[in-house]
Design an enzyme around this catalytic site. Structure first.
Site, PDB file in Angstrom:
ATOM      1  CG  HIS A  70      -1.632  -1.269   1.471  1.00  0.00           C
ATOM      2  ND1 HIS A  70      -2.776  -1.670   0.808  1.00  0.00           N
ATOM      3  CD2 HIS A  70      -1.291  -2.295   2.293  1.00  0.00           C
ATOM      4  CE1 HIS A  70      -3.138  -2.871   1.223  1.00  0.00           C
ATOM      5  NE2 HIS A  70      -2.250  -3.276   2.120  1.00  0.00           N
ATOM      6  CB  SER A  94      13.261  21.509 -13.777  1.00  0.00           C
ATOM      7  OG  SER A  94      12.435  22.658 -13.716  1.00  0.00           O
TER       8      SER A  94
END
Length: 492
Positions: free
Chosen positions: A165, A295
């Protein structure tokens, strides 16, 4: 540059896969079996082999016609221009090429396409392309499996925090986690090999699959019609021809091939998503080149662009599969032409996309970076909680009461948890245990009780066993091909 080009071919895909689905004129294969076919050259080869088989079975086709056809399997620019003009006039691509072939093989002009329907060339060529496309993909998939296996063996016993999970769970190893990826790729290899082995040929079936035109050509001789179908199939190296067809081969064959490709797309998406999550944790990263920019604004960024591209294209590959299901479902009776335009997009794009994904995944697997110190630090943050059961058992062995010990460690665990969650501090549970006199009988055991390698179970042995018993046998057919594989480089 002033017209749209699919980035699959112009930006990403390999030269061999791009050429396979091009309209290139030159068929670069031998006299009987295709190895690097191209569309219009393959059509000419189909007409040649049909004529050869018809001549062998007694039809009046001259040696000169055969030789002229054989000598003109390649189309030059002038012939391509003639074909384009003919198609514009006749609105029929196959008949345009029949006419064009006849201009360079005049002795054969009257027998080219004899008894055949358009699907003799278009469908049989498509089956050749499916086969050749799989032959391009399979060694590349084997290469990716080989590279990831090297990675798994290198990190077979490096403990790492497992997640369920995406929450901290019991420890595993970096190598064992990689075997989860490899196992799914092995299933993809199996599925593609099965699809490749199961491919048949449409063969020589006529306009509605009844072979009526060929029965007429051979004066009602059933055996010769069957022999013609078998001989043409043999000339193209297929193990068999589909026993019955309509005008086309069943479009369920496209499902059988694109289904495994789509399933492979799901595998790639899972692998690359895992790597993206691990990159966020700074545990594992994909390759990042010296001058690469993550970026345009944030100079420090190391975005996982390879994995992001793979996830993006994987979704495209998975979505393409739906087209094959819908197309197969609406083939009316012996055929309808609403499959044609769809398949011209669907089949090439599926293969081009799978090809790109394999190159990208190979590039990733050859340069993945592991950060053991970060992994160890994350383990140290979570392991104390996981070790509480071991501590309890050690205390009991030293003469303590299990229930009392459980309560003692429960209280300390909640205190340590509050430091982590409410104060943003480090997990100090073990320090608290070391200072609590109740646990004095096991103080000298704490280091061994907290050794991460004692929490990974049989993960290292599983890597060894899996590699030996499953990976190595699966890669055996590709051993020679793997020896010549070069390091994968991304075009952009």
């Amino acid at each position: 540059m002033d017209t749209y080009q699919t980035p699959l071919s112009s930006r990403y895909a390999s030269k061999e896969m791009s050429k396979l689905f091009s309209s290139s004129a030159s068929p670069s294969y031998g006299t009987t079996q295709c190895t690097v076919p191209t569309r219009f050259g393959t059509w000419r080869k189909l007409w040649l082999n049909l004529a050869i088989a018809e001549q062998e079975l007694g039809l009046p086709i001259s040696d000169a016609a055969i030789e002229q056809m054989r000598a003109n399997l390649e189309l030059d620019e002038a012939q391509m221009k003639v074909a384009a003009e003919e198609e514009k006039k006749r609105r029929h691509d196959v008949m345009a090429h029949v006419h064009t072939f006849g201009t360079v093989a005049p002795e054969a002009a009257g027998i080219i396409h004899l008894g055949a329907t358009s699907c003799y060339v278009t469908d049989n060529a498509d089956l050749i392309f499916l086969r050749e496309g799989l032959d391009i993909l399979l060694p590349k998939l084997a290469t990716v499996i080989s590279r990831l296996t090297d990675f798994a063996k290198q990190y077979r016993d490096l403990p790492t925090l497992g997640f369920t999970h995406f929450q901290p769970a019991q420890l595993t190893t970096v190598g064992k986690r990689a075997t989860l990826w490899i196992q799914e790729l092995l299933w993809d290899l199996r599925n593609l090999e099965r699809a490749r082995a199961d491919l048949g040929f449409r063969g020589v079936k006529g306009t509605t699959g009844t072979q009526a035109s060929f029965l007429t050509l051979f004066d009602g001789d059933d055996e010769k019609v069957e022999a013609l179908d078998k001989r043409v199939t043999e000339l193209f190296g297929f193990p068999y021809a589909y026993p019955v067809t309509g005008q086309t081969y069943s479009r369920k064959i496209d499902i059988d091939v694109l289904g495994p490709l789509s399933s492979f797309g799901a595998t790639v998406h899972k692998i690359c998503t895992d790597i993206r999550l691990l990159a966020n944790l700074k545990e594992i990263e994909e390759p990042f080149e010296k001058d690469q920019i993550g970026s345009s604004a944030m100079a420090y960024k190391r975005n996982p662009m390879r994995c992001e591209r793979a996830c993006s294209l994987s979704r495209h590959l998975m979505a393409i599969y739906q087209n094959t299901l819908m197309t197969a479902s609406v083939q009316w009776l012996e055929r309808t032409l609403d499959d044609s335009a769809n398949r011209r997009v669907t089949i090439p794009e599926a293969f081009l996309t799978a090809d790109i994904l394999l190159t990208t995944l190979q590039n990733i697997s050859e340069g993945m970076v592991v950060y053991p110190s970060v992994i160890a630090r994350r383990i140290s943050q979570e392991l104390p909680f996981m070790a509480t059961e071991n501590i309890i058992m050690a205390v009991v062995k030293a003469g303590g009461d299990r229930q009392e010990c459980h309560e003692q460690i429960r209280v300390l665990s909640h205190q340590a948890g509050a430091v982590v969650k409410e104060q943003g501090g480090e997990n100090d549970l073990i320090e608290r245990v070391r200072k609590n006199e109740y646990f004095k009988p096991v103080w000298d055991q704490l280091d061994s009780l907290l050794d991460p390698k004692t929490f990974v179970g049989r993960a290292p042995q599983q890597v060894d066993k899996f590699t030996k018993e499953w990976v190595e046998p699966a890669l055996q057919p590709y051993v020679e091909a793997l020896k010549s594989v070069k390091t994968a480089e991304l075009s952009v």
